[in-house]
Design an enzyme around this catalytic site. Structure first.
Site, short mmCIF file in Angstrom:
data_model
loop_
_atom_site.label_atom_id
_atom_site.label_comp_id
_atom_site.label_asym_id
_atom_site.label_seq_id
_atom_site.Cartn_x
_atom_site.Cartn_y
_atom_site.Cartn_z
N GLY A 52 0.81 -1.22 0.00
CA GLY A 52 0.00 0.00 0.00
C GLY A 52 0.84 1.27 0.00
N CYS A 53 2.15 1.12 0.06
CA CYS A 53 3.01 2.30 -0.04
C CYS A 53 3.57 2.36 -1.46
CB CYS A 53 4.19 2.21 0.93
SG CYS A 53 3.69 2.21 2.64
N GLN A 54 3.61 3.57 -2.02
CA GLN A 54 4.17 3.72 -3.36
C GLN A 54 5.69 3.56 -3.31
OE1 GLN A 54 3.54 7.40 -5.41
NE2 GLN A 54 2.80 6.38 -7.22
N SER A 55 6.29 4.08 -2.24
CA SER A 55 7.72 3.86 -2.04
C SER A 55 7.87 2.50 -1.36
CB SER A 55 8.31 4.92 -1.11
OG SER A 55 7.75 6.15 -1.34
#
Lengths: 143, 407
Positions: A52-55
């Site tokens: 769920g984190c783009q990074s």
């Protein structure tokens, strides 16, 4: 050790000094990230990545005397700063403290405006993952 | 004659604002350009004075809206040098235009073992629709490689093309790198093998003069919102005989001639491909965007943008830690780069703190990023209303950011 409440108030105070200066705020968040302890290379694996984190954010835990210790790393410096804030508030706590924590500092420092909506979603995913760990440890401790 | 950029900037209300206490510097034009006042006025004007459903209307408003709508079609035809208005189909955007061809043409003409050629630098929207049709038809997708400068390897293309190639779907200008591809040469070669060519013109139509008859492309897809026009509107150009031979893409109103429960006959092109009430307001406003470009002059726009690109490239190259991605000479005003030791997301956010809007990430070109062995880039893309002073501001900020990890 200061309470979750006190640490959050400390953070709010630190950010209030920066005022509305977005540039300084971001540099400050990055600076916080750079102070995180070195993350072991062998734990930088896909299983430790928060979904769920783009990074990319790697999160691991250890249990010492019933308290959870969090360790994290990220491939972006700003995200690393964000997770370092969460670690400062939630690490070395027992599971129920983590589960019951109301992370009011995020709204109070206007994090949404600082980091934007996509990174806010990532931040929410980090909190969720930390609470999930707490839930798992709690179940283990109660077993 | 050179353009008066201050006068042009005055036509764009959005540019005159502050972001985080700094004047907005908008360098995300490859994602979408800003809209001149004339386009905004036309949008509102339509709803205020002319709103009604087009075609078949028996009243004055419907007639007026229809005339304006069809006037845009005429302007688009002129803008890309097509033979006739019937070859201009309005869609939702470049993506839908490509999907239309992949679905309609692809489904009818692609069979097992056929080959479709694309390049390494395609946008996902010119990869995925072809993958889908290849999977459905058991056809084969082949990819033209590029070199380290981000240039298409034409020799490799010549090796890949054969009688088995049914479609070549090629981007005219890379959105991530700015590279201009030699599409005319590619089209000529493809036609020798009987292949049809779709040109993804999403990034080229705003910077280069396009003449579909000169290029001899079979299809051209592009979006209005990258051309100073509204979002949610695109164009598919196709040669008449191809469009006529193709089955409809979607069924509904507008696209029929006669409907009975036993059989439906389809309307003529372009209406055969415009099922349902179209995006009337945006189509009508788009005419004003094309008028804006024509008034400025494509050549003048290109000259100004080339100046900006040269200025930015030379200044940024002096920064320690600056790593350009895509360094070909044949480029539109797009600079993709990384800063040594830094993630593009962080660079983008720090630039935003100074009011500078750039795009960061993989730019919907993951295979291309993989080719360069990177996760993404920071992309600054310029437009007619940008200035050298704005670029200098960005260069100062990038230099400051780069210093964090490149002392």
């Amino acid at each position: 050790m200061s309470s979750i409440q006190d640490i959050q108030n400390e953070i709010i105070e630190e950010f209030s000094i920066l005022g509305d200066d977005k540039e300084s705020t971001i540099y400050y968040i990055m600076e916080l990230g750079s102070q995180l302890p070195e993350f072991p290379e062998n734990e930088r694996i896909d299983e430790n990545i928060i979904k769920g984190c783009q990074s990319k954010v790697w999160l691991t835990t250890r249990e010492v005397d019933g308290k959870i210790l969090f360790f994290a790393d990220s491939n972006t410096d700003i995200t690393k700063g964000l997770i370092s804030l969460l670690i400062r508030v939630l690490s070395e706590r027992n599971p129920s403290e983590i589960l019951n924590a109301d992370l009011f500092f995020i709204n109070r420092i206007g994090m949404g405006n600082i980091i934007g909506s996509q990174r806010s979603n990532g931040l929410a995913a980090m909190i969720k993952q930390m609470k999930l760990y707490a839930l798992a440890y709690q179940a283990k401790q109660n077993a | 004659m050179s353009l008066n950029i201050e006068e042009i900037r005055a036509l764009f209300p959005i540019l005159h604002q502050e972001v985080h206490g700094n004047p907005l510097i908008y360098f995300d034009n490859a994602a979408t350009t800003q809209k001149p006042k004339s386009v905004l006025d036309a949008l509102c004007g339509y709803y205020e004075h002319d709103n009604s459903n087009i075609h078949r209307g028996a009243h004055t408003l419907a007639d007026r809206a229809t005339r304006y709508y069809e006037k845009t079609r005429e302007s688009v035809r002129d803008f890309i040098g097509a033979k006739e208005e019937a070859e201009i189909i309005f869609t939702k955007g470049t993506t839908e235009s490509i999907n239309l061809v992949a679905s309609s043409y692809g489904r009818k003409y692609i069979t097992k073992g056929d080959e479709i050629l694309i390049s390494t630098m395609e946008h996902h929207s010119n990869i995925v629709p072809w993958q889908m049709i290849c999977e459905e038809k058991e056809a084969i997708l082949k990819v033209i490689p590029i070199n380290d400068s981000g240039e298409l390897l034409y020799d490799e293309f010549e090796k890949l093309i054969s009688e088995r190639t049914k479609i070549v779907a090629i981007v005219h200008v890379s959105n991530a790198l700015g590279t201009i591809n030699p599409v005319k040469k590619i089209i000529k070669k493809a036609h020798q093998f009987g292949a049809k060519v779709l040109v993804d013109g999403a990034q080229s139509t705003s910077h280069l003069s396009i003449d579909v008859q000169d290029l001899d492309c079979d299809f051209l897809a592009f979006s209005a919102h990258k051309l100073y026009g509204p979002t949610g509107l695109g164009v598919l150009y196709g040669k008449r005989q191809l469009l006529e031979a193709m089955p409809p893409y979607q069924g509904g109103g507008e696209m029929i001639k006669e409907v009975s429960f036993a059989k439906t006959t389809f309307n003529e092109i372009p209406f055969k491909f415009e099922a349902g009430t179209p995006n009337i307001a945006d189509v009508i406003a788009f005419q004003k965007a094309l008028e804006f470009i024509n008034t400025m002059g494509k050549k003048e726009i290109r000259n100004h943008e080339a100046d900006l690109l040269y200025h930015a490239t030379s200044k940024l190259s002096e920064i320690k830690g600056f790593i350009p991605v895509g360094t070909t000479k044949e480029k539109v005003p797009v600079i993709s780069f990384n800063i040594k030791g830094m993630h593009p997301f962080d660079v983008g956010m720090m630039l935003d703190a100074k009011g500078i809007a750039v795009r960061t990430g993989h730019h919907c070109t993951q295979p291309l990023m993989e080719r360069f062995g990177i996760e993404g880039t920071v992309r600054a893309s310029f437009s007619v209303y940008n200035t050298k002073e704005e670029i200098d501001e960005m260069v100062t900020s990038v230099a400051k950011i780069a210093k964090i990890k490149n002392k």
